[in-house]
Design a protein around this motif. Structure first.
Motif, mmCIF file in Angstrom:
data_model
loop_
_atom_site.group_PDB
_atom_site.id
_atom_site.type_symbol
_atom_site.label_atom_id
_atom_site.label_comp_id
_atom_site.label_asym_id
_atom_site.label_seq_id
_atom_site.Cartn_x
_atom_site.Cartn_y
_atom_site.Cartn_z
ATOM 1 N N UNK A 638 0.490 -1.003 -0.240
ATOM 2 C CA UNK A 638 0.219 -0.053 -0.203
ATOM 3 C C UNK A 638 1.047 1.436 0.014
ATOM 4 N N UNK A 639 0.030 2.625 -0.213
ATOM 5 C CA UNK A 639 1.191 3.319 -0.640
ATOM 6 C C UNK A 639 1.554 3.844 0.850
ATOM 7 N N UNK A 640 0.380 3.400 1.818
ATOM 8 C CA UNK A 640 0.411 4.118 3.403
ATOM 9 C C UNK A 640 -0.411 3.144 4.003
ATOM 10 N N UNK A 680 1.049 7.555 -6.835
ATOM 11 C CA UNK A 680 0.917 8.093 -8.980
ATOM 12 C C UNK A 680 3.166 8.946 -8.817
ATOM 13 N N UNK A 681 2.438 9.365 -7.719
ATOM 14 C CA UNK A 681 4.464 10.158 -7.551
ATOM 15 C C UNK A 681 5.090 9.653 -6.673
ATOM 16 N N UNK A 711 -1.724 6.101 -15.609
ATOM 17 C CA UNK A 711 -0.894 5.780 -14.192
ATOM 18 C C UNK A 711 -1.102 4.869 -12.649
ATOM 19 N N UNK A 712 -2.415 3.821 -13.054
ATOM 20 C CA UNK A 712 -3.123 3.267 -12.337
ATOM 21 C C UNK A 712 -1.620 2.429 -11.807
ATOM 22 N N UNK A 713 -0.693 2.368 -11.875
ATOM 23 C CA UNK A 713 0.115 1.775 -11.540
ATOM 24 C C UNK A 713 1.401 2.287 -11.525
#
Length: 722
Positions: A638-640, A680-681, A711-713
């Protein structure tokens, strides 16, 4: 005129009538059934036959006393009515097994001590010597039962329980006792089928008990032939000549039976370690050339290249192994195998949960109640023929849910959106059909003012509303969402209740993974060769990340004979694909028990067992402690993330270098690690490209339905430098 002595044969509850038939076949007289056993009269030669040849009995007892119970003095005196010097030589060892209770004798230990004292006191008075106590392998074991005011006393001629044939030292999880396995085979008609040359197959065979017992039945092998001792060996009443004759006859019958045996006996087990145990058991039984055990999952069984016969299976049923909810899908898969691979075979399923048995989708033609220890179980008998399938196939059902829905006229905005949706559907549905794709993204904010993502899961629709920009009035955003929802039933020909709607607003911390509803409506979808459970209501995500479809299928193609590791495994979809691709082993790690349970269900749905390891752990901590090596890895963090179970917060941008370095320590040389995330970043740290061979494969992992949102992954393939 002398009368024949009385004996008692004990057995698992539920098979008394089978045991009575078997005893009569040995020549027993006056056979009388009771709960968990049979009384009979016979000569000692017949009792020896029962010890050597009974496939069903636990013990054979020579009954030496019956009397009415009273207080402890009455029981003590009753025990002393037996001439114990007829049954044990002075100085030998003794053990007492006592069952039952009364107001005077409230526990079995006290009862056993009372019996022991009565026996020892008598022998001391008569011989001046006393036997010693030995709980293991005594020279004489006495069984005393106190029940409803009556005491029954028996001398054990068996020794260890007769279910212990001598071939099984290593067993799988929750094994059946050998005599219960034989009883199941008897009920299933294997004796008759075996005489006709039929095959016996166990698709979930564990350490091979059904097959070994089935082989001994087919080859006319006495089940006691391998035992090294019996209870009568050191009993003064033993007549060795009668026993030698019985053993000689049994050996001759064994050789003749093996020479004439034509049956095929096949077993399949997912766990290679248990397969090796089963092969060792077969070797000890002298049946290694007659019984074939192979490592294979239920999902991989497709064709039986042998004569038709009996398929028998004792699948998990909740009391033993695994989670009952996930077992529903295992039984469904088993039913499919009965209807296809084993069509026109006879079938028998032994289960402690008949409700799971009904999930197979086949009506049982007959049922028997048997007991596995204290657990009441059902033996479900199946004739795997089409007439037994009717009415149990959900594909035959037609409901109003599949009918087209009449809706109110669309607004101008809804009509505009509907036109765009029709255009997408025309293009995407053709592509999906060609690619055999059932679940795909139909729309993803193609028109910015209609900021939703629309995914199709078979005949169901999942809508995610993106958070509107601050410049968009809330009322306008609500109106546009209403336009979307009104257009969907008309364009997609689905009822409103087949459409689920969620808000895709950015979630903080663990809220992304929290339960959002409690409908518990799971349904099955197909992807590649796999089947997966999705839930459109209860969580923010559905259980299947559609954008990762190409990467999952790529892993399936590369997984053959690989050791596969799936970190942040979510619901295990990639693990299922790896298993379907022939992975040697899989390990899946996630912190969420909810998602690991979901992963277990997905594995069961595809016919895979707990050979595929699921670990509940913080992935970073797990990697730090891990010891094994893996040939193929998939990491999609996960991102976070934070959790009560975590000591720190995971941030993919900050922590990905440590994560990947730890993972690469576990990657075997020549292996491949796929790393993906949807931040995305996100920027991959350049130090990783210096240390390892890194290739950006994002473009290769995006299918047609996500081409408009590249930009989905992001995704990289990482390997050790040569």
């Amino acid at each position: 005129m002398s009368t024949s002595p009385e004996f008692f044969a004990s057995c698992p509850k539920g098979i008394e009538s089978l045991l009575a038939e078997e005893l009569a076949g040995f020549g027993a007289d006056s056979v009388r059934e009771t709960v968990a056993g049979c009384y009979f009269s016979s000569s000692l030669a017949v009792a020896y036959q029962a010890c050597l040849w009974s496939r069903l009995a636990n013990r054979i007892l020579l009954m030496v006393a019956h009397f009415s119970a009273g207080d402890r003095d009455v029981i003590y005196a009753g025990i002393q009515t037996v001439d114990w010097d007829d049954h044990i030589d002075p100085g030998k060892t003794l053990a007492v097994t006592f069952t039952g209770s009364s107001p005077e004798i409230r526990n079995t230990h006290f009862g056993a001590l009372l019996v022991k004292d009565a026996v020892v006191d008598q022998l001391m008075a008569r011989t001046g010597k006393r036997p010693s106590i030995a709980t293991k392998s005594p020279d004489l074991r006495i069984h005393v039962r106190l029940h409803k005011g009556k005491v029954q006393v028996g001398v054990d001629l068996s020794g260890d329980s007769l279910h212990m044939r001598g071939y099984r030292q290593d067993v799988g999880k929750a094994p059946l006792k050998e005599n219960l396995a034989s009883a199941i085979l008897y009920r299933a008609g294997w004796r008759e089928l075996a005489r006709d040359g039929a095959s016996l197959v166990d698709p979930m065979c564990g350490s091979g008990t059904f097959l070994l017992e089935g082989a001994m039945i087919a080859a006319d092998i006495a089940p006691g032939l391998l035992r090294t001792r019996f209870g009568f060996d050191r009993w003064p009443g033993h007549i060795p000549s009668i026993w030698r004759d019985a053993m000689g006859d049994a050996r001759e019958r064994r050789q003749a039976g093996l020479d004439s045996m034509k049956n095929t006996l096949l077993g399949y087990e997912a766990d290679q370690w248990i397969v090796r145990q089963g092969l060792a058991n077969a070797q000890r039984a002298g049946l290694a050339k007659r019984v074939c055990l192979e490592q294979a999952e239920l999902a991989n069984l497709h064709h039986m290249d042998c004569p038709e016969g009996l398929v028998v299976v004792n699948p998990p049923y909740g009391e033993r192994l695994g989670d009952e909810a996930s077992l529903v899908y295992l039984y469904q898969n088993l039913g499919e195998k009965f209807r296809t691979t084993f069509k026109d075979w006879q079938g028998a399923v032994f289960t402690g949960n008949p409700g799971l048995g009904r999930r197979m989708g086949i009506r049982s033609r007959k049922q028997y109640t048997l007991y596995n220890g204290a657990l009441e179980c059902k033996l479900l008998m199946f004739a795997n023929e089409e007439q037994w399938f009717a009415g149990y196939d959900a594909r035959d059902k037609t409901t109003a849910d599949t009918a087209s829905v009449q809706s109110a006229p669309l607004t101008a905005g809804a009509s505009m959106f509907a036109n765009r949706l029709r255009k997408n559907l025309k293009q995407m549905s053709k592509w999906a059909k060609r690619q055999d794709i059932q679940c795909y993204r139909l729309y993803d904010a193609d028109m910015p003012e209609y900021a939703v993502a629309i995914d199709l899961y078979g005949d169901k629709v999942h809508v995610q509303e993106y958070k509107a920009p601050a410049t968009i009035d809330d009322a306008k955003a609500t109106e546009r969402l209403q336009d979307v929802m009104s257009a969907l039933p008309e364009v997609l020909s689905v009822p409103p209740k087949a459409i689920s709607l969620k808000s895709r607003a950015k979630q903080a911390g663990k809220k992304q993974y929290e339960r959002q509803a409690d409908k518990n409506e799971f349904f099955e979808v197909k992807e590649g060769n796999g089947r997966f459970l999705v839930n459109l209501h209860d969580y923010l995500d559905t259980g299947l990340f559609l954008d990762h479809r190409p990467l999952r299928l790529r892993i399936a193609r590369e997984a053959a004979d690989k050791r596969f590791l799936n970190l942040f495994c979510y619901t295990g979809a990639t693990t299922v694909h790896a298993a379907l691709g022939g992975a040697r082993s899989t390990t899946s790690v996630d912190l969420s028990k909810t998602y690991l349970d979901w992963a277990r269900k997905n594995l069961s749905l595809n016919g895979f067992s707990d050979r595929h390891q699921l670990e509940q752990a913080d992935c970073m901590r797990w990697l730090a402690d891990a010891k094994g090596q893996y040939d193929l890895m998939y990491i999609d963090p996960p991102t976070f993330s934070n959790s009560k179970r975590m000591t720190d917060v995971f941030d993919v941008q900050r922590d990905h270098v440590d994560l990947l370095r730890l993972a690469m320590k576990r990657l075997a040389h020549g292996g491949t690690l796929y790393f993906s995330n949807n931040y995305r970043r996100f920027k991959l740290d350049s130090c990783l490209t210096d240390e390892f061979e890194v290739k950006d494969i994002t473009g290769e992992t995006l299918d047609k339905d996500f081409e408009r949102n590249r930009r989905i992954h992001q995704c990289w393939m990482i390997r050790h430098r040569l």
